[in-house]
Write a protein that holds these residues in place. Structure first.
Motif, short mmCIF file in Angstrom:
data_model
loop_
_atom_site.label_atom_id
_atom_site.label_comp_id
_atom_site.label_asym_id
_atom_site.label_seq_id
_atom_site.Cartn_x
_atom_site.Cartn_y
_atom_site.Cartn_z
N ASP A 39 0.10 -3.84 6.86
CA ASP A 39 -0.63 -3.01 7.82
C ASP A 39 -2.12 -3.35 7.78
O ASP A 39 -2.72 -3.35 6.71
CB ASP A 39 -0.47 -1.52 7.46
N HIS A 90 0.85 -1.19 0.00
CA HIS A 90 0.00 0.00 0.00
C HIS A 90 0.88 1.24 0.00
O HIS A 90 2.12 1.13 0.02
CB HIS A 90 -0.99 -0.02 1.17
N HIS A 95 1.44 4.00 1.99
CA HIS A 95 2.07 4.77 3.06
C HIS A 95 3.58 4.79 2.85
O HIS A 95 4.16 3.84 2.32
CB HIS A 95 1.73 4.18 4.43
N HIS A 149 -7.17 -1.46 6.36
CA HIS A 149 -6.16 -0.67 7.05
C HIS A 149 -6.77 0.67 7.43
O HIS A 149 -6.85 1.01 8.61
CB HIS A 149 -4.95 -0.54 6.13
#
Ligand SMILES: [Zn+2]
Length: 255
Positions: free
Chosen positions: A175, A63, A65, A148
């Motif tokens: 996450d 993902h 982040h 998440h």
């Protein structure tokens, strides 16, 4: 046979101590390496383990982040201008394949001297469609959609990995909030689970907190290694029925 090597096992904002972002190398018997997530700490965590950008040939991104994708500018630019490097393969869900360029990387990477670039200028992009599978070095990976962050309108795309090497089944959550009911099949089937685990005093709603994980059934906890934690004193995970907390540099044999 393969190894899973944790270049770091810390949370996004880990500062100080001896830990880095939770990025890992899956290393095959022949020495091929799949980097699982590529955070902005990567250039430090790589060197700490004796690697460099030249060791990065294949990358999976869970993902967007920055502790999972923020190191791609470093990897993309260093490999592009190092004549000894081939362009790395980049595996990611189609749901983030456009976004990663348009909203994460293009600001810093969209221009190099004499060239307007795109994601394919730096990486061989393997966009994974809705069947949520990809094969790397004969290992079949299933992307496991986790929850998440729900922003109130949609769930931000984030994918853990489920795969097997020989007969051992591995689930890496990446996450995630704790979604035990929703993802129970993976918890049941896996032989080893590497699980996101927050230990902060003030829990966020977007990670699995230790206090929630400790309530999981004993037969699940005894398969779980915990990672993604904050730099503070760790609870006694073994006494609570887990395999333990992953430390930076830990290596797990999968066979
Ligand atoms: Zn995240």
């Amino acid at each position: 046979m393969a190894h899973l090597l944790f270049l770091g096992s810390g949370s996004a904002f880990t500062v100080g101590g001896d830990n880095f972002h939770s990025n890992m190398f899956l290393i095959t018997e022949t020495g091929k390496k799949l980097l699982i997530d590529c955070g902005s700490d990567l250039r430090f965590s790589l060197y700490k383990e004796g690697f460099s950008h030249r060791d990065i040939t294949d990358i999976y991104i869970s993902h967007l982040h920055s502790d999972h994708a923020g190191g791609l500018e470093y990897v993309g630019l260093t490999t592009k201008f190092d004549p000894q490097c081939d362009q790395p393969n980049l595996y990611l869900s189609y749901e983030i394949a456009t976004e990663i360029w348009e909203h994460t990387l293009s600001g810093g990477m969209g221009s190099v001297e004499g060239e307007i670039t795109n994601l394919e200028s730096f990486f061989n992009v393997h966009s994974i469609d809705n069947n949520r599978h990809f094969v790397w070095e004969t290992i079949n990976f299933e992307l496991v959609k986790t929850i998440h962050i729900n922003n109130g309108t949609y769930v931000m795309p984030s994918y853990g990995l489920f795969f097997s090497v020989n007969n051992q089944k591995i689930f890496i959550t990446s996450d995630t909030q704790l979604c035990y009911e929703k993802l129970q099949k993976y918890y049941q089937e896996a032989d080893i689970i590497f699980h996101d685990c927050e230990i902060s005093k003030y829990p966020t709603p977007v990670h699995s907190h230790y206090q929630q994980l400790v309530k999981l059934p004993d037969n699940i906890k005894q398969k779980i290694w915990l990672y993604g934690y904050q730099p503070r004193e760790l609870p006694n995970a073994k006494a609570d029925g887990f395999l333990g907390f992953v430390k930076r540099g830990d290596q797990f044999l999968i066979n």
